[in-house]
Design a protein around this motif. Structure first.
Motif, PDB file in Angstrom:
ATOM      1  N   MET A 178      67.289  75.872  45.943  1.00 37.51           N
ATOM      2  CA  MET A 178      65.922  76.067  46.437  1.00 37.51           C
ATOM      3  C   MET A 178      65.851  75.646  47.912  1.00 37.51           C
ATOM      4  SD  MET A 178      62.451  74.270  45.043  1.00 37.51           S
ATOM      5  CE  MET A 178      62.957  74.404  43.352  1.00 37.51           C
ATOM      6  N   PRO A 179      65.253  76.473  48.771  1.00 38.89           N
ATOM      7  CA  PRO A 179      65.168  76.081  50.181  1.00 38.89           C
ATOM      8  C   PRO A 179      64.441  74.746  50.320  1.00 38.89           C
ATOM      9  CG  PRO A 179      64.408  78.323  49.866  1.00 38.89           C
ATOM     10  CD  PRO A 179      64.598  77.744  48.515  1.00 38.89           C
ATOM     11  N   VAL A 180      64.876  73.975  51.298  1.00 33.27           N
ATOM     12  CA  VAL A 180      64.366  72.611  51.418  1.00 33.27           C
ATOM     13  C   VAL A 180      62.854  72.578  51.660  1.00 33.27           C
ATOM     14  CG1 VAL A 180      64.910  72.452  53.863  1.00 33.27           C
ATOM     15  CG2 VAL A 180      64.839  70.389  52.486  1.00 33.27           C
ATOM     16  N   TRP A 181      62.342  73.535  52.427  1.00 29.02           N
ATOM     17  CA  TRP A 181      60.895  73.535  52.711  1.00 29.02           C
ATOM     18  C   TRP A 181      60.099  73.787  51.435  1.00 29.02           C
ATOM     19  CZ3 TRP A 181      58.057  71.976  56.701  1.00 29.02           C
ATOM     20  CH2 TRP A 181      58.720  71.759  57.916  1.00 29.02           C
ATOM     21  N   THR A 182      60.588  74.703  50.607  1.00 28.11           N
ATOM     22  CA  THR A 182      59.889  74.987  49.358  1.00 28.11           C
ATOM     23  C   THR A 182      59.851  73.727  48.497  1.00 28.11           C
ATOM     24  OG1 THR A 182      60.872  77.170  49.529  1.00 28.11           O
ATOM     25  CG2 THR A 182      59.749  76.650  47.486  1.00 28.11           C
ATOM     26  N   TRP A 183      60.973  73.036  48.493  1.00 28.81           N
ATOM     27  CA  TRP A 183      61.054  71.816  47.701  1.00 28.81           C
ATOM     28  C   TRP A 183      60.047  70.774  48.182  1.00 28.81           C
ATOM     29  CZ3 TRP A 183      62.521  66.640  48.281  1.00 28.81           C
ATOM     30  CH2 TRP A 183      62.731  65.962  47.069  1.00 28.81           C
ATOM     31  N   PHE A 184      59.982  70.618  49.505  1.00 28.24           N
ATOM     32  CA  PHE A 184      59.024  69.656  50.056  1.00 28.24           C
ATOM     33  C   PHE A 184      57.587  70.083  49.764  1.00 28.24           C
ATOM     34  CE2 PHE A 184      62.486  68.146  52.916  1.00 28.24           C
ATOM     35  CZ  PHE A 184      62.396  66.810  52.570  1.00 28.24           C
ATOM     36  N   GLY A 185      57.372  71.396  49.839  1.00 20.70           N
ATOM     37  CA  GLY A 185      56.033  71.908  49.575  1.00 20.70           C
ATOM     38  C   GLY A 185      55.622  71.627  48.139  1.00 20.70           C
ATOM     39  N   LEU A 186      56.523  71.899  47.204  1.00 18.51           N
ATOM     40  CA  LEU A 186      56.205  71.671  45.792  1.00 18.51           C
ATOM     41  C   LEU A 186      56.012  70.172  45.525  1.00 18.51           C
ATOM     42  CD1 LEU A 186      58.675  74.174  44.135  1.00 18.51           C
ATOM     43  CD2 LEU A 186      56.178  74.308  44.152  1.00 18.51           C
ATOM     44  N   GLN A 187      56.826  69.369  46.193  1.00 16.15           N
ATOM     45  CA  GLN A 187      56.752  67.926  45.980  1.00 16.15           C
ATOM     46  C   GLN A 187      55.387  67.381  46.381  1.00 16.15           C
ATOM     47  OE1 GLN A 187      58.886  65.473  48.666  1.00 16.15           O
ATOM     48  NE2 GLN A 187      59.820  64.249  47.040  1.00 16.15           N
ATOM     49  N   LYS A 188      54.800  67.984  47.397  1.00 17.76           N
ATOM     50  CA  LYS A 188      53.489  67.522  47.876  1.00 17.76           C
ATOM     51  C   LYS A 188      52.394  67.741  46.849  1.00 17.76           C
ATOM     52  CE  LYS A 188      51.533  67.624  51.910  1.00 17.76           C
ATOM     53  NZ  LYS A 188      51.630  66.294  52.524  1.00 17.76           N
ATOM     54  N   GLY A 189      52.580  68.742  45.994  1.00 13.66           N
ATOM     55  CA  GLY A 189      51.544  69.045  45.018  1.00 13.66           C
ATOM     56  C   GLY A 189      50.421  69.829  45.649  1.00 13.66           C
ATOM     57  N   ARG A 190      49.282  69.873  44.965  1.00  9.60           N
ATOM     58  CA  ARG A 190      48.185  70.706  45.433  1.00  9.60           C
ATOM     59  C   ARG A 190      47.309  69.947  46.417  1.00  9.60           C
ATOM     60  NH1 ARG A 190      44.314  72.784  40.943  1.00  9.60           N
ATOM     61  NH2 ARG A 190      43.459  70.710  41.261  1.00  9.60           N
ATOM     62  N   ALA A 191      47.012  70.576  47.528  1.00  7.75           N
ATOM     63  CA  ALA A 191      46.170  69.937  48.544  1.00  7.75           C
ATOM     64  C   ALA A 191      44.763  70.519  48.537  1.00  7.75           C
ATOM     65  CB  ALA A 191      46.797  70.124  49.924  1.00  7.75           C
ATOM     66  N   THR A 192      44.546  71.576  47.768  1.00  2.69           N
ATOM     67  CA  THR A 192      43.287  72.316  47.841  1.00  2.69           C
ATOM     68  C   THR A 192      42.164  71.578  47.116  1.00  2.69           C
ATOM     69  OG1 THR A 192      44.556  74.345  47.840  1.00  2.69           O
ATOM     70  CG2 THR A 192      42.217  74.539  47.365  1.00  2.69           C
ATOM     71  N   THR A 193      41.003  71.572  47.749  1.00  2.00           N
ATOM     72  CA  THR A 193      39.831  70.982  47.109  1.00  2.00           C
ATOM     73  C   THR A 193      39.304  71.916  46.023  1.00  2.00           C
ATOM     74  OG1 THR A 193      37.562  70.289  47.434  1.00  2.00           O
ATOM     75  CG2 THR A 193      38.378  71.963  48.933  1.00  2.00           C
ATOM     76  N   PRO A 194      38.837  71.365  44.908  1.00  7.16           N
ATOM     77  CA  PRO A 194      38.239  72.233  43.880  1.00  7.16           C
ATOM     78  C   PRO A 194      36.870  72.779  44.310  1.00  7.16           C
ATOM     79  CG  PRO A 194      38.168  69.928  43.197  1.00  7.16           C
ATOM     80  CD  PRO A 194      38.932  69.971  44.481  1.00  7.16           C
ATOM     81  N   TRP A 195      36.234  72.133  45.312  1.00 14.19           N
ATOM     82  CA  TRP A 195      34.942  72.595  45.807  1.00 14.19           C
ATOM     83  C   TRP A 195      35.100  73.983  46.411  1.00 14.19           C
ATOM     84  CZ3 TRP A 195      33.142  74.276  50.487  1.00 14.19           C
ATOM     85  CH2 TRP A 195      31.761  74.311  50.654  1.00 14.19           C
ATOM     86  N   PRO A 196      34.150  74.899  46.312  1.00 16.59           N
ATOM     87  CA  PRO A 196      32.819  74.757  45.702  1.00 16.59           C
ATOM     88  C   PRO A 196      32.752  75.236  44.253  1.00 16.59           C
ATOM     89  CG  PRO A 196      32.886  76.768  46.975  1.00 16.59           C
ATOM     90  CD  PRO A 196      34.252  76.143  47.076  1.00 16.59           C
ATOM     91  N   GLU A 197      33.835  75.758  43.710  1.00 13.39           N
ATOM     92  CA  GLU A 197      33.779  76.270  42.341  1.00 13.39           C
ATOM     93  C   GLU A 197      33.561  75.130  41.346  1.00 13.39           C
ATOM     94  OE1 GLU A 197      34.935  80.234  41.959  1.00 13.39           O
ATOM     95  OE2 GLU A 197      33.476  79.503  43.397  1.00 13.39           O
ATOM     96  N   HIS A 198      34.185  73.978  41.637  1.00 15.22           N
ATOM     97  CA  HIS A 198      34.066  72.811  40.764  1.00 15.22           C
ATOM     98  C   HIS A 198      33.742  71.603  41.631  1.00 15.22           C
ATOM     99  CE1 HIS A 198      35.753  75.257  37.593  1.00 15.22           C
ATOM    100  NE2 HIS A 198      36.678  75.642  38.443  1.00 15.22           N
ATOM    101  N   PRO A 199      33.207  70.551  41.039  1.00 16.07           N
ATOM    102  CA  PRO A 199      32.908  69.365  41.850  1.00 16.07           C
ATOM    103  C   PRO A 199      34.184  68.821  42.486  1.00 16.07           C
ATOM    104  CG  PRO A 199      31.947  69.191  39.652  1.00 16.07           C
ATOM    105  CD  PRO A 199      32.830  70.392  39.638  1.00 16.07           C
ATOM    106  N   GLY A 200      34.041  68.395  43.718  1.00 13.20           N
ATOM    107  CA  GLY A 200      35.184  67.863  44.452  1.00 13.20           C
ATOM    108  C   GLY A 200      34.776  67.649  45.884  1.00 13.20           C
ATOM    109  N   PRO A 201      35.642  67.052  46.692  1.00 16.04           N
ATOM    110  CA  PRO A 201      35.272  66.798  48.089  1.00 16.04           C
ATOM    111  C   PRO A 201      35.171  68.108  48.864  1.00 16.04           C
ATOM    112  CG  PRO A 201      37.567  66.233  47.717  1.00 16.04           C
ATOM    113  CD  PRO A 201      37.006  66.578  46.370  1.00 16.04           C
ATOM    114  N   ASP A 202      34.109  68.218  49.682  1.00 18.83           N
ATOM    115  CA  ASP A 202      34.002  69.409  50.524  1.00 18.83           C
ATOM    116  C   ASP A 202      34.659  69.177  51.881  1.00 18.83           C
ATOM    117  OD1 ASP A 202      32.205  67.850  51.930  1.00 18.83           O
ATOM    118  OD2 ASP A 202      30.441  68.763  51.018  1.00 18.83           O
ATOM    119  N   GLY A 203      35.175  67.991  52.112  1.00 21.67           N
ATOM    120  CA  GLY A 203      35.903  67.715  53.345  1.00 21.67           C
ATOM    121  C   GLY A 203      35.015  67.452  54.543  1.00 21.67           C
ATOM    122  N   GLN A 204      33.702  67.339  54.325  1.00 22.91           N
ATOM    123  CA  GLN A 204      32.802  67.193  55.480  1.00 22.91           C
ATOM    124  C   GLN A 204      32.211  65.793  55.574  1.00 22.91           C
ATOM    125  OE1 GLN A 204      33.228  69.831  57.284  1.00 22.91           O
ATOM    126  NE2 GLN A 204      34.312  70.648  55.517  1.00 22.91           N
TER     127      GLN A 204
END
Lengths: 275, 532
Positions: A1-27
């Motif tokens: 697996m390319p090293v960048w992909t591995w690092f990307g997967l290791q980071k996990g999800r960075a996306t906020t669930p907002w606005p579909e679900h409760p979560g931080p809107d980042g503001q």
């Protein structure tokens, strides 16, 4: 697996669930457009017009009777009015979701009679039909008609992993031929007028237009003069107006969902209703 | 003008003065002395002056910059900070019946400034090598020149039918011509790029900017001093702090104000936070052009996190609404900033290390878009662009402002002049910015942040010069105040992107189409800033 992909997967999800679900809107901490409480303003009695003098964008005016009127379409959120107002009629707020379908909804007339918001029922059924044709997806052609690049910076932020706009079915497209929405920033400079109109003409119907940022809604601080028009008014028919200097990414998402009727409007008669 | 040695010249003296400046600079140009800008100003007694501002060269008796590890240390006041606090040189010339000799053949970077004055003031520059329209496009009405007499801030927008640009004839078999823009793919700023190419090789490249010209300098006319800072923040949104700061310092110079110590430290923090999010954005964007998708996502995510720190600290993701003439509009609580930066410091570091060791990425950057040192100097490259071409200049060290003289930092310089060198300079600057912010937090003491008292002699003419090393390079504001010193008469902005856009085509011609996007990304240009 390319090293960048591995690092990307290791980071996990960075996306906020907002606005579909409760979560931080980042503001967190973001100051929005100032709130105006006409009840605390005594300008009709005292003749105080400190806010009118301080506003660099001519968003605040006083009529002959001394009643203060705020046009949020012109507000750049510089907060100068909140600093000079002796009575606290202008206060700092975190109100940023300022997208409206009718530009008149951006005007706060203070004590004057607030026009009842006219629900655009006539077009609503037709629009629902059109929206249905798109499913839940929307393709956006962005045109920079002379912005300071603050709006571009926030529009680009929509594509970063935190906001991850694609998950909402919203996409930016390079071609006007594939676009459903023309998203315009900037006051429309003399040189950009024709390229903007030609982009609009190249779009298939049905098509919508959104004015993003105070410059596009009213000209802002840069509108006017030999080089600039005063925003989209009189140049293109606009479906959603979103002032803000610049509107933050969450405000942009709210306005896009407002266009799609997936979110309701939060500003009526210049008054912000909290969620 | 404040911070300047002023000399009034007659038009015939201009060419000898330019020769004199070139002699002073010598055969191998000092990295420090250089012509900066020229602008017209319809200020005094109805007449119009053209003002040339250059930074002073290193005095000949000064010893050369020490080599080795100490070379880049930004110790102010010592040998290492060449030309520190030396006043700028200012020539003031009254044109003879709207005409001046052109200096563009001697000082090429003035070419665009002269063309701008031709367009906006109707001035003529005799012997200009390229007297074509620049700011006002072909087809726009030339008469009356929009800023010629008295600024009419309420004139109607120009009405015209667009014409094709004037470009050199490029003739030959198999030459293709590609106009790209002004509405371009992706979420980008508007400008038109005209390519003439054969196969992949680019023969001629003509960037047509100023589609976004908003006449921002004219918008300052008649505005009150505090409101001017709000305008300055909106000249280039991603450089809000730099613009407001350069403007505020120019006004402070003219008024004789001095911002309190706390405000000066906080200004350093704000300016470095702005550099951080800009450079991180740039690394993400550069990764995109080399198709390093995760690198793009992570760069933009780190940028977002800095912007969110900005919002929590100041209420604005662009750090707006704070810097004003005399200091800051309100105090900031910086107690949590250290911790917030700690949380992403290691991530940033690991990201930079990973980029520096990704061969597919480096392969695309190395030898792409080479900018030779002499071209960078002659054409006026600034900021990370010139530092990647071995010109060791940085206004934070060379002409300290705010409280940069109180912090230690190094100025990264690279010799390569290619996209890789530019990327290395920016990466190193990210690390330096984090270090500067930490040092500054430690030094910031409680106190006032705004002081509108005259602390030094105000400038007798009410004119001031302010400068900032923005993320994109040297930014200068020249302000001329009204007689009662409450309003702005004329504000000139020397924008780093205006300078770097002038330089950029020199790296495009003779390169190839596949490298173009990488090369453009490596310059990190702001079009709004250049167009104003």
């Amino acid at each position: 697996m390319p090293v960048w992909t591995w690092f990307g997967l290791q980071k996990g999800r960075a996306t906020t669930p907002w606005p579909e679900h409760p979560g931080p809107d980042g503001q967190e901490g973001v100051l929005g457009l100032p709130r105006f409480d006409a009840a605390r303003c005594s300008s009709a009695q005292t003749g105080c017009t400190d806010c009118v003098a301080a506003c660099p964008a001519s968003a605040i005016s006083a009529n002959a009777a001394g009643a203060v009127r705020v046009d949020y379409a012109r507000c750049v959120g510089c907060q100068l009015c909140t600093e000079v107002c002796p009575e606290g009629a202008f206060t700092v707020s975190h109100d940023w979701a300022f997208g409206v379908r009718d530009k008149a909804d951006l005007v706060n007339r203070g004590n004057a009679i607030v026009p009842t918001a006219t629900p655009q029922t006539a077009n609503e059924a037709e629009l629902a039909q059109e929206l249905k044709a798109f499913g839940k997806s929307l393709h956006i052609r962005h045109v920079d008609a002379g912005s300071c690049n603050g709006c571009e910076s926030e529009l680009q932020a929509l594509l970063n992993p935190f906001y991850n706009l694609h998950r909402l079915g919203l996409f930016f497209t390079p071609s006007p031929r594939f676009a459903d929405l023309l998203l315009v920033t900037g006051p429309v400079t003399a040189a950009m007028r024709e390229p903007l109109l030609r982009t609009y003409e190249a779009m298939p119907q049905p098509r919508w237009v959104m004015a993003v940022g105070t410059c596009a809604t009213s000209g802002g601080v840069s509108g006017g003069g030999y080089a600039c028009h005063q925003g989209l008014q009189g140049i293109l028919p606009v479906d959603v107006w979103l002032p803000g200097c610049p509107p933050n990414p969450a405000a942009l998402i709210e306005a896009l969902l407002l266009l799609l009727r997936r979110r309701s409007q939060r500003v009526h008669g210049g008054q912000y209703e909290s969620a | 003008m404040r911070h300047c040695d002023t000399a009034r010249l007659d038009p015939p003296d201009l060419l000898p003065a330019a020769d004199g400046l070139l002699t002073e600079l010598g055969d191998s140009p000092s990295a420090h002395g250089r012509m900066q800008m020229a602008y017209a100003c319809g200020c005094a007694e109805g007449g119009m002056d053209v003002i040339y501002i250059s930074s002073a060269p290193t005095p000949p008796q000064a010893s050369p910059a020490p080599q080795g590890s100490e070379r880049t240390l930004g110790r102010p006041g010592g040998l290492l900070s060449q030309g520190a606090n030396r006043p700028y040189k200012l020539w003031r010339v009254r044109p003879d019946s709207h005409t001046l000799p052109s200096l563009a053949n001697k000082l090429p970077l003035l070419g665009w400034y002269e063309r701008e004055m031709m367009d906006l003031y109707g001035l003529r520059f005799d012997g200009h090598p390229e007297p074509n329209p620049l700011v006002l496009h072909e087809g726009m009405p030339r008469e009356p020149a929009p800023l010629a007499a008295h600024f009419d801030v309420n004139a109607a927008a120009l009405d015209f039918s667009p014409q094709p640009p004037i470009v050199p004839q490029v003739l030959g078999p198999d030459i293709q011509r590609l106009p790209f823009g002004p509405v371009r793919a992706d979420i980008v700023e508007s400008a038109q790029f005209l390519f003439f190419y054969i196969g992949e090789g680019i023969l001629h490249y003509h960037p047509r900017l100023f589609y976004k010209h908003r006449a921002m300098e004219a918008r300052f006319q008649g505005v009150a001093l505090a409101a001017g800072a709000v305008l300055a923040e909106r000249v280039s949104g991603i450089d809000s702090v730099a613009h407001a700061l350069a403007y505020a310092q120019a006004v402070e110079g003219a008024m004789g104000w001095r911002a309190p110590a706390r405000a000066r430290y906080l200004r350093v923090i704000l300016a470095e936070l702005e550099r951080l999010y800009n450079h991180l954005h740039y690394l993400g964007h550069l990764s995109k052009t080399t198709t390093l998708k995760v690198g793009e996502a992570e760069g933009h995510l780190l940028e977002e996190r800095i912007k969110q720190i900005n919002a929590r600290l100041t209420g604005s993701r662009f750090l707006r609404g704070l810097v004003t003439p005399g200091g800051l509009r309100r105090d900031l609580d910086i107690s949590g900033l250290d911790k917030a930066l700690d949380a992403i410091n290691d991530e940033i570091d690991r990201y930079l290390v990973r980029l520096e060791s990704t061969r597919s990425h480096l392969d695309r950057l190395m030898a792409t878009g080479i900018l030779p040192r002499q071209v960078a100097f002659d054409q006026g490259a600034t900021g990370p662009i010139e530092r990647a071409s071995d010109l060791d200049r940085d206004l934070r060290r060379d002409h300290p402002y705010a409280h940069y003289e109180k912090v230690r930092f190094s100025i990264p310089v690279q010799q390569g002049g290619d996209a890789h060198a530019r990327s290395l300079v920016r990466m190193e600057e990210i690390r330096e910015s984090l270090a500067i912010i930490r040092q500054t937090i430690g030094r910031t003491k409680p106190g006032d942040v705004l002081r509108l008292d005259v602390m030094e002699d105000p400038d007798p003419q009410g004119e001031g010069l302010g400068w900032v090393e923005a993320a994109r390079g040297g930014l200068l504001y020249a302000v001329h105040l009204s007689e009662d010193r409450t309003r702005l008469l004329r504000v000139k902005i020397k924008e780093p992107s205006f300078s770097n856009w002038r330089v950029f085509p020199f790296t495009v011609e003779d390169s190839n189409m596949m490298d173009y996007a990488i090369n453009e990304a490596s310059f990190g240009l702001s079009i709004a800033g250049a167009d104003r």
